[in-house]
Structures are given as structure tokens and as C-alpha cells.
Design a protein around this motif. Structure first.
Motif, PDB file in Angstrom:
ATOM      1  N   GLY B  45       0.837  -1.196   0.000  1.00 13.13           N
ATOM      2  CA  GLY B  45       0.000   0.000   0.000  1.00 13.13           C
ATOM      3  C   GLY B  45       0.867   1.237   0.000  1.00 13.13           C
ATOM      4  O   GLY B  45       2.052   1.191   0.359  1.00 13.13           O
ATOM      5  N   LEU B  46       0.276   2.349  -0.416  1.00 11.62           N
ATOM      6  CA  LEU B  46       1.069   3.571  -0.518  1.00 11.62           C
ATOM      7  C   LEU B  46       0.265   4.777  -0.028  1.00 11.62           C
ATOM      8  O   LEU B  46      -0.894   4.968  -0.415  1.00 11.62           O
ATOM      9  CB  LEU B  46       1.476   3.746  -1.980  1.00 11.62           C
ATOM     10  CG  LEU B  46       2.510   4.827  -2.288  1.00 11.62           C
ATOM     11  CD1 LEU B  46       3.383   4.367  -3.438  1.00 11.62           C
ATOM     12  CD2 LEU B  46       1.835   6.128  -2.658  1.00 11.62           C
ATOM     13  N   LEU B  47       0.903   5.543   0.845  1.00  9.39           N
ATOM     14  CA  LEU B  47       0.281   6.779   1.338  1.00  9.39           C
ATOM     15  C   LEU B  47       1.131   7.958   0.876  1.00  9.39           C
ATOM     16  O   LEU B  47       2.344   7.889   0.877  1.00  9.39           O
ATOM     17  CB  LEU B  47       0.222   6.794   2.869  1.00  9.39           C
ATOM     18  CG  LEU B  47      -0.565   5.689   3.575  1.00  9.39           C
ATOM     19  CD1 LEU B  47      -0.486   5.879   5.092  1.00  9.39           C
ATOM     20  CD2 LEU B  47      -2.018   5.667   3.124  1.00  9.39           C
ATOM     21  N   LEU B  48       0.463   9.051   0.500  1.00  7.36           N
ATOM     22  CA  LEU B  48       1.184  10.277   0.145  1.00  7.36           C
ATOM     23  C   LEU B  48       0.604  11.434   0.954  1.00  7.36           C
ATOM     24  O   LEU B  48      -0.601  11.467   1.211  1.00  7.36           O
ATOM     25  CB  LEU B  48       0.999  10.610  -1.336  1.00  7.36           C
ATOM     26  CG  LEU B  48       1.843   9.899  -2.385  1.00  7.36           C
ATOM     27  CD1 LEU B  48       1.591  10.538  -3.739  1.00  7.36           C
ATOM     28  CD2 LEU B  48       3.320   9.927  -2.041  1.00  7.36           C
ATOM     29  N   ALA B  49       1.487  12.369   1.307  1.00  2.00           N
ATOM     30  CA  ALA B  49       1.012  13.544   2.032  1.00  2.00           C
ATOM     31  C   ALA B  49       0.418  14.545   1.039  1.00  2.00           C
ATOM     32  O   ALA B  49       0.953  14.735  -0.045  1.00  2.00           O
ATOM     33  CB  ALA B  49       2.171  14.184   2.781  1.00  2.00           C
ATOM     34  N   ASP B  50      -0.684  15.173   1.416  1.00  2.19           N
ATOM     35  CA  ASP B  50      -1.236  16.246   0.585  1.00  2.19           C
ATOM     36  C   ASP B  50      -0.492  17.541   0.924  1.00  2.19           C
ATOM     37  O   ASP B  50       0.456  17.533   1.707  1.00  2.19           O
ATOM     38  CB  ASP B  50      -2.751  16.384   0.789  1.00  2.19           C
ATOM     39  CG  ASP B  50      -3.118  16.729   2.222  1.00  2.19           C
ATOM     40  OD1 ASP B  50      -2.247  17.226   2.962  1.00  2.19           O
ATOM     41  OD2 ASP B  50      -4.281  16.496   2.611  1.00  2.19           O
ATOM     42  N   HIS B  51      -0.912  18.662   0.328  1.00  6.99           N
ATOM     43  CA  HIS B  51      -0.112  19.862   0.536  1.00  6.99           C
ATOM     44  C   HIS B  51      -0.281  20.457   1.934  1.00  6.99           C
ATOM     45  O   HIS B  51       0.396  21.406   2.288  1.00  6.99           O
ATOM     46  CB  HIS B  51      -0.356  20.896  -0.556  1.00  6.99           C
ATOM     47  CG  HIS B  51      -1.771  21.322  -0.679  1.00  6.99           C
ATOM     48  ND1 HIS B  51      -2.639  20.705  -1.543  1.00  6.99           N
ATOM     49  CD2 HIS B  51      -2.464  22.269  -0.043  1.00  6.99           C
ATOM     50  CE1 HIS B  51      -3.820  21.271  -1.435  1.00  6.99           C
ATOM     51  NE2 HIS B  51      -3.751  22.218  -0.538  1.00  6.99           N
ATOM     52  N   HIS B  52      -1.167  19.872   2.761  1.00  9.95           N
ATOM     53  CA  HIS B  52      -1.226  20.284   4.163  1.00  9.95           C
ATOM     54  C   HIS B  52      -0.388  19.361   5.043  1.00  9.95           C
ATOM     55  O   HIS B  52      -0.400  19.485   6.265  1.00  9.95           O
ATOM     56  CB  HIS B  52      -2.657  20.285   4.683  1.00  9.95           C
ATOM     57  CG  HIS B  52      -3.555  21.202   3.918  1.00  9.95           C
ATOM     58  ND1 HIS B  52      -3.368  22.563   3.887  1.00  9.95           N
ATOM     59  CD2 HIS B  52      -4.620  20.952   3.120  1.00  9.95           C
ATOM     60  CE1 HIS B  52      -4.290  23.115   3.110  1.00  9.95           C
ATOM     61  NE2 HIS B  52      -5.057  22.162   2.628  1.00  9.95           N
ATOM     62  N   GLY B  53       0.282  18.385   4.411  1.00 10.02           N
ATOM     63  CA  GLY B  53       1.100  17.454   5.180  1.00 10.02           C
ATOM     64  C   GLY B  53       0.296  16.291   5.743  1.00 10.02           C
ATOM     65  O   GLY B  53       0.814  15.490   6.516  1.00 10.02           O
TER      66      GLY B  53
END
Lengths: 275, 231
Positions: B45-53
Motif C-alpha cells: 500500500g502507498l500513502l502520500l502527504a497532501d499539501h497540508h502534510g
């Protein structure tokens, strides 16, 4: 995992030197990034970050001044049926080391020529170590620059791939070439400037520019107002109107803004032809 | 445990997907599939931070991978979050011994049939943008050179994602600049043109433009453009 530097850098150097150079560049990059961090206490917003970058360029390289102009091709803005008339791009100064650098940037716009426009249209740095030798290239800007105390001028485009946003122009009081280390410094500063501008756009999905940057933008509204007025008065295109104004200002050795104000005050009558 | 014979294919295919028509979701989906395939992990699985972190779920090689990623987000706990926070990989964590480290996540993952977990940061320089999670259903362990390979896969993906972000920011900035600069200049030109046409000052011309925009419920820049039409 540093970003790749231009291939011309470090040629013929041995591994140790290369590592040392890499460390110096990394330090400068980190220093510049920290010094121009919008959100830090010293730097309120993107507009202030650009000013800060220009001042950093001045101290790093011992310059008279530095300025960043943002430019964009005059594609019609949304909802607008026509694009603003030439130059083929719209421009505004986003930041400068001081008022004098602002004026020098305006001088290029006023005369309609200079390294900033050239670097923006070509996407390549324009390095002019001796302004005196640039009379043929810029018959108006070169002498005016010399009179303003310039010896050399260098412009670096702010761009990512094929997308260009503007220029970083460095005004030097001495006539001299940049060393290859100094060119690297300029490229790093241009890179940080680009990075800051891109960050300012990171939250935006709309057509609204980052507010800090938006407020920092400076252009001579009187010039554009006079351009519209002259176009109607003489029944010529907007492009033609600006050309006539530039020619008149040049011929009468007058600043374009002063001429524009006189046109708006109707103390000057523009003719259809240059005398 | 790493299927080295598949490595070349994996990197070539990922590189290919960067060349044109880059689609982030599609790219990340392939990445998780390949990571599962090449490592032998049952789920990735993969998680990415959005521009708010804030971390967001982006892709998983299968449904149970997705469920475990979402569970970590809901409970603010788990290897992916640890990895994102510290920027360091979590390697060969055995779930049966991890109950104190992840009191919610570990029992849940065991219940789902997993026994080991690994997480690799997606990081460039000092910036961590997310984490790649590998879940194993057997007691699978990575050797040091194998973790380097998975990390390399995460690194390539990170560069691709950051580059794609920069380009989309560049496009946004271009649009913003066009909106801000062109429309302002257009407005100034229209003030001057209208002032001349009506024999008034530019200030009066500006109020006329505003009044017309209000009464016709159009944007100022549209009214200004109309004034300039034909010039």
C-alpha cells in the motif's frame, strides 16, 4: 541526492574538488532557501521572498542591484476576447534589491529592449560582461544603462522545463565577466526563485495568484492607460500606439512613464508619425 | 526474497510510464503492483502527504492492502505513519512482537492474516512525501541489499511524483500569471481608450467600466476587453 548540475560544471576536476564544489553549492542552496523562506519570521510572503533573493544576489556577487520580473505570453485572459497588445508578453516587476534596481528593470521596459526580454524569449541566460560593447545589440538600453552607472548586466530565466515565468537580472557596476563559480551561484539563485514561485502556486487551483506575490507586482499603469488613449486618438492598434510612445520618448530623451503622464494630462499631443 | 529477474522489467516499465501521458493514480497503482510482485509481499500500500502534510491513501496492490492503509490513517498509528514521520524505513517488523508499538494496528493486521510488515519512506533530500508499505503473510525477511532495492523503487517513484507536481505547479503558475498580469494590463488599456473616446479622465473611465460590469453582471476584464475590441 542533489539535483544534477549543468553538465559544463566540474569538467576536468578530480573527485575531491568535485566533492568540495558540490558541498559549496549545497551550502549556498541551503542558505538561499533558508534566507528566502516565506513563512519565516523575516520573510512575510512570496513577494518579500523575491526581494530577499535579489538582495542575496547583490551581497553574494557584489552587485549594484538585482530584480525579478514576471512575464507571461499575452494569451487572452479568461473571458477576455482580445489579448493586451504587444510586447507579446505581459510583465511586472515582482521584486528587487532596492528602488534603483526597480528603476533599471523599468528602464528596459521603457525602452522596449534589454537582456530581460531576450532571456525570456530565448529561455537562455544572457551574459553581457561589457555593456559598452553592446551598443549594436541594444542601441537604446546600452547607453542608458551606462549613464545609469552599469558596467555589466546578466539575466537568467526563471523556468521549469519549457515553462517560463520570468527573469532574474543582475546589474553590475563594473565591467567584468562572471566566473564559472559565480555563474553557478546565479543558476542556484534562479533555481531557488523558481522554486519559491512554484511553491506559491502549489495551493492554487484557480486563476488567483498567491496574495503576497500579487501585491508585490509592480507595473506602470500610466503607460498602459496612455497606450489605450493614444490608440483611440490616432485610430491605430494598441501595438502601434506603444511603438509611437516609445519612439517619442526615445527621441525626446524622456522616460516612458513621464511621457505617458503627459499624454494622460493632455499636455502632449501625439502625432501619427515620428518626427 | 526479491525476484531480481523481474527488476529490470519493473524499472523499465516505470520509466516508460514517465515519458508521456503521466497519470499519477495509474503510476502509483503500477508501483504497488510491481513492488508486491518483485518482493513477494502479499499486499503493498502507498500513502502520500497532501499539501497540508496530511497523509492520504493513494494506491494498494489489493483490497486487504487498502484496508490496512486506511486503518492506519483512521487510528493514526502504524508502520507507514512511523516511516513518514521519521523518514526512516521500518524493516522486518514482526507483527506478533509489535503489539506494544502498534496496539491497534498489529492485532488488526494479524487478524487479516499478515505476519510481517515493512515501510519505506518516499523521500527526496529533506522532504518526505509519503511511504510505501509492504505486508507479508509469511515470516518474510529482507536482507540488507534487498531493502536497498525496494528503497530504490520508492526513490524512483518519489522523483517521478515530485517532478509531476512541479510541472503541474508550473502550469498553475502560468495560468495565474496570465490571469493576473494580462487582465490588469488590459484594464489599464481600456481605461485609457474609454477616457479618450468619452473625453473623460481615466478615473471617470474606470467608474464607467465598473458600472457597466455591475449592471450587466459581467467581469470587469470582459467589459474592458470589449472596449478594446477593434483596436
Amino acid at each position: 541526492m542533489g539535483r544534477a548540475l549543468p553538465a559544463s560544471r566540474g569538467d576536468g576536476r578530480d573527485g575531491v574538488d568535485r566533492a568540495k564544489v558540490g558541498a559549496t553549492e549545497r551550502r549556498l542552496r541551503e542558505h538561499a532557501r533558508a534566507a528566502c523562506d516565506p513563512g519565516s519570521e523575516a520573510v512575510r510572503d512570496t513577494g518579500a521572498a523575491i526581494d530577499c533573493l535579489c538582495r542575496l544576489a547583490v551581497t553574494e556577487l557584489g552587485l549594484l542591484g538585482a530584480a525579478v520580473t514576471l512575464m507571461t505570453p499575452t494569451a487572452p485572459s479568461p473571458g477576455a476576447a482580445v489579448a493586451p497588445a504587444p510586447p507579446a508578453y505581459s510583465q511586472a516587476v515582482a521584486g528587487a534589491s532596492d528602488e534603483r534596481a526597480h528603476e533599471l528593470e523599468h528602464l528596459q521596459f521603457s525602452l522596449g529592449e534589454g537582456p530581460s526580454a531576450h532571456a525570456f524569449t530565448t529561455g537562455r541566460p544572457v551574459l553581457v560582461p561589457d555593456l559598452e560593447a553592446a551598443f549594436a545589440r541594444w542601441p537604446a538600453f546600452a547607453p542608458a544603462g551606462l549613464r545609469a552607472g552599469l558596467g555589466a548586466v546578466h539575466t537568467f530565466p526563471l523556468q521549469l522545463g519549457a515553462v517560463r515565468f520570468g527573469t532574474l537580472t543582475l546589474y553590475d557596476g563594473r565591467s567584468r565577466s562572471l566566473s564559472s563559480d559565480e555563474v553557478t551561484t546565479c543558476l542556484i539563485l534562479a533555481e531557488i526563485g523558481t522554486e519559491r514561485l512554484l511553491e506559491s502556486a502549489a495551493d492554487g487551483t484557480s486563476h488567483a495568484l498567491d496574495p503576497g506575490l500579487d501585491l508585490a507586482l509592480r507595473f506602470r499603469s500610466e503607460v498602459y492607460q496612455a497606450q489605450g488613449k493614444v490608440a483611440v486618438q490616432l485610430g491605430v492598434s494598441l501595438a502601434h500606439a506603444l511603438l509611437l510612445m516609445r519612439a517619442r520618448a526615445y527621441a525626446s530623451d524622456q522616460d516612458l512613464s513621464d511621457l505617458a503622464i503627459a499624454i494622460l494630462d493632455e499636455t502632449i499631443e501625439m502625432g501619427r508619425h515620428v518626427d | 526474497m526479491i525476484a531480481t529477474d523481474k527488476l529490470a522489467d519493473v524499472f523499465v516499465e516505470l520509466a516508460d510510464s514517465l515519458v508521456d501521458d503521466f497519470d499519477l493514480v495509474d503510476f502509483l497503482q503500477r508501483l504497488t503492483d510491481h513492488a508486491a510482485d518483485m518482493s513477494g509481499a502479499s499486499s503493498v500500500g502507498l500513502l502520500l502527504a497532501d499539501h497540508h502534510g496530511q497523509l492520504q491513501f493513494m494506491a494498494a496492490s489489493n483490497q486487504s492492502g487498502k484496508a490496512l492503509e486506511l486503518f492506519q490513517l483512521q487510528h493514526s498509528e502504524g508502520p507507514c505513519l512511523d516511516c513518514y514521520t521519521t523518514g526512516e524505513p521500518v524493516v522486518n517488523a514482526e507483527l506478533e512482537q509489535a503489539a506494544s508499538r502498534w496496539p491497534h494496528f498489529a492485532p488488526r493486521a494479524i487478524e487479516a492474516g499478515f505476519r510481517s510488515v515493512h515501510a519505506f519512506p518516499m523521500r527526496l533530500r529533506d522532504q518526505t512525501i509519503g511511504a510505501l508499505n509492504l505486508f507479508g503473510d509469511s515470516q518474510t525477511r529482507f536482507a540488507a541489499d534487498e531493502t536497498r532495492l525496494v528503497q530504490a523503487l520508492a526513490d524512483v517513484a518519489t522523483i517521478a511524483i515530485l517532478q509531476e507536481r512541479s510541472i503541474s505547479h508550473a502550469e498553475v503558475l502560468t495560468q495565474q500569471l496570465q490571469g493576473a498580469l494580462n487582465s490588469r494590463i488590459l484594464l489599464e488599456q481600456a481605461k485609457g481608450a474609454l477616457a479618450q473616446r468619452e473625453g473623460v479622465s481615466t478615473e471617470v473611465a474606470f467608474s464607467m467600466l465598473r458600472k457597466q460590469a455591475r449592471s450587466t453582471q459581467r467581469r470587469l476584464v470582459e467589459v474592458a476587453a470589449e472596449v478594446l475590441e477593434g483596436l
